[in-house]
Scaffold this motif. Structure first.
Motif, PDB file in Angstrom:
ATOM      1  N   THR A 157      -1.511  21.441  13.533  1.00  0.00           N
ATOM      2  CA  THR A 157      -1.325  20.253  12.693  1.00  0.00           C
ATOM      3  C   THR A 157      -2.491  19.278  12.853  1.00  0.00           C
ATOM      4  OG1 THR A 157       1.037  20.582  12.920  1.00  0.00           O
ATOM      5  CG2 THR A 157       0.344  18.466  12.054  1.00  0.00           C
ATOM      6  N   ASP A 192       5.259  23.862   7.826  1.00  0.00           N
ATOM      7  CA  ASP A 192       6.103  23.917   9.011  1.00  0.00           C
ATOM      8  C   ASP A 192       7.426  23.323   8.529  1.00  0.00           C
ATOM      9  OD1 ASP A 192       7.352  23.840  11.404  1.00  0.00           O
ATOM     10  OD2 ASP A 192       5.794  22.737  12.476  1.00  0.00           O
ATOM     11  N   ASP A 213       5.146  17.864  10.892  1.00  0.00           N
ATOM     12  CA  ASP A 213       4.795  16.486  11.233  1.00  0.00           C
ATOM     13  C   ASP A 213       3.415  16.087  10.715  1.00  0.00           C
ATOM     14  OD1 ASP A 213       3.631  18.184  13.033  1.00  0.00           O
ATOM     15  OD2 ASP A 213       4.833  17.538  14.734  1.00  0.00           O
ATOM     16  N   ASP A 255      -0.672  23.754   6.525  1.00  0.00           N
ATOM     17  CA  ASP A 255      -0.262  23.733   7.931  1.00  0.00           C
ATOM     18  C   ASP A 255       0.969  24.634   8.041  1.00  0.00           C
ATOM     19  OD1 ASP A 255      -0.024  23.087  10.605  1.00  0.00           O
ATOM     20  OD2 ASP A 255       1.023  21.186  10.253  1.00  0.00           O
TER      21      ASP A 255
HETATM   22 MG   LIG Z   1       2.358  21.582  14.003  1.00  0.00          MG
END
Ligand SMILES: [Mg+2]
Ligand SMILES: Nc1ncnc2c1ncn2[C@@H]1O[C@H](COP(=O)(O)OP(=O)(O)OP(=O)(O)O)[C@@H](O)[C@H]1O
Length: 394
Positions: A156, A180, A185, A261
């Motif tokens: 990330t 994700d 996040d 991501d």
């Molecule tokens: Mg991550």
């Protein structure tokens, strides 16, 4: 002679008025009496108007807003019902709105009060220009997927910084997609609290296209757009392989680069993403468990027939003194490290502040490495073309 559908030789423009703002009611009444437009309906709330908006030949939507910035939610709601050009009507302080509307899916912005003739002119112009497509013809964005089979390796941090570098320093139209899906996040690392996520996009009615996608993304100060992970882990399963495949196809038409991501798993949406991935950044660290898992991931990628020449090994925290060298990593994985990213205090500090290090600490070694990586991932021809564009502008 009937004035119902023509004025002289001009056809009436079929309009719909939604939303609310000061002066809208008077304008609506004036338009109702005007011979050059046909008011096919009006509604103070966008959603209530769904049945009429869906009906046939609507040409222009006039939408009143009380928001002083771009009302992306309201535009997205209208887009669920029609692709007709939208003219935003606002009153009061709207300088932010005017600025943001330049790049948005709206044909015009008019500040009320206005002479009815001015509004009718804008309506006629919007109806002639038709819908302005967001997608540039022939654009085919590159999908850069950041993956590691081990948690906490820096996926990330890498994807948020890389996407920021693409947008801010390489001038690329960039989408950051947080896949994700359960515990994403990426938005937090960018200091954003978006109210729309990939979940809202996939459950929204209607066909997905670039305009609709634009209504669900959130702009970051670096210039990148983010489509965040669902807010609740249980909503992740609604992001199916099919939905994701379509999403990536549409995103490729609107963006130069799509940075994805991921979570440390080969689940359905990840497989759909791999099918469309141009560059797979496989994040590795200087520790034995991560190395073991990256080795397994390389074997899985081979079984999936993922092209080896699209894999770029990224050694994160490459300068940490932990009794393992880059050459040992390369030997164990039988693959060359393409990018080395140093460990840097600037990273955890920037994570906690919600500003990517590449923006907050542009002089840090970490930031330099990420910017090099961003450059290295751009195809040579595209980089040349970009340089030519920048040169022309200057
Ligand atoms: Mg991550
Ligand atoms: N190059 C680096 N230098 C210093 N700290 C780093 C670096 N890369 C990652 N970190 C730290 O490691 C933490 C974990 O990184 P990150 O959240 O990006 O991992 P991840 O692979 O996305 O984890 P998960 O699998 O849980 O999503 C970050 O909070 C960051 O502080």
């Amino acid at each position: 002679m009937s004035l119902d559908t023509t004025v002289g030789t001009r056809e009436q423009v079929r309009i719909f008025v939604t939303g609310s703002c000061d002066g809208l009611e008077q304008l609506r009444e004036a338009l109702e009496r005007h011979g050059e437009v046909e008011l096919v309906g009006s509604s103070a709330g966008v959603m209530e108007s769904a049945p009429t908006l869906t009906g046939g030949h609507l040409q222009v939507v006039l939408h009143g807003t009380r928001s002083s910035s771009l009302p992306a939610d309201e535009i997205a709601s209208i887009r669920e019902h029609t692709r007709a050009p939208i003219i935003l009507l606002a009153s009061g302080e709207a300088s932010a709105l005017l600025e943001e509307a330049l790049d948005a899916d709206v044909s015009d912005v008019l500040l009320l009060p206005q002479m009815t003739e001015n509004v009718v002119f804008a309506v006629r112009k919007a109806s002639k220009t038709g819908h302005r497509p967001l997608a540039s013809p022939g654009r085919r964005g590159r999908v850069v997927t950041v993956f590691s089979p081990k948690g906490g390796t820096g996926k990330t941090v890498t994807s948020t910084n890389l996407a920021s570098a693409f947008a801010k320093f390489e001038g690329r139209k960039t989408l950051l997609l947080d896949l994700d899906l359960q515990f994403g996040d990426a938005a937090i690392m960018l200091g954003l609290e978006p109210d729309k996520t990939i979940y809202d996009l996939v459950v929204a009615p209607g066909e997905l296209d670039s305009e609709k996608l634009a209504g669900y993304t959130t702009r970051h100060a670096s210039g990148l757009d983010i489509l965040p992970a669902p807010l609740r882990p249980e909503d992740a399963e609604l992001v199916t392989e099919t939905k994701l495949s379509r999403l990536l196809e549409v995103a490729r038409e609107s963006y130069d680069v799509i940075v994805v991501d991921t979570s440390p798993f080969f689940h359905g949406p990840m497989l759909a993403t791999l099918d469309r991935t141009d560059e797979l950044l496989l994040v590795c660290g200087l520790d034995v468990p991560t190395l073991k898992n990256v080795r397994l991931a390389l074997q899985t990628l081979e079984l999936l027939a993922f092209p080896t020449n699209r894999i770029r090994l990224v050694l994160n925290r490459a300068n940490t003194k932990v009794g393992m060298k880059r050459s040992e990593v390369e030997g164990a994985l039988d693959a060359k490290v393409r990018f080395e990213i140093p460990s840097d205090r600037a990273v955890p500090i920037s994570v906690n502040r919600g500003t990517p290090a590449v923006l907050a600490e542009s002089g840090a070694d970490y930031s330099k490495a990420v910017r090099e990586m961003a450059k290295g991932l751009l195809p040579v021809e595209a980089a040349k073309a970009q340089k030519r564009r920048l040169f022309k502008r200057g």
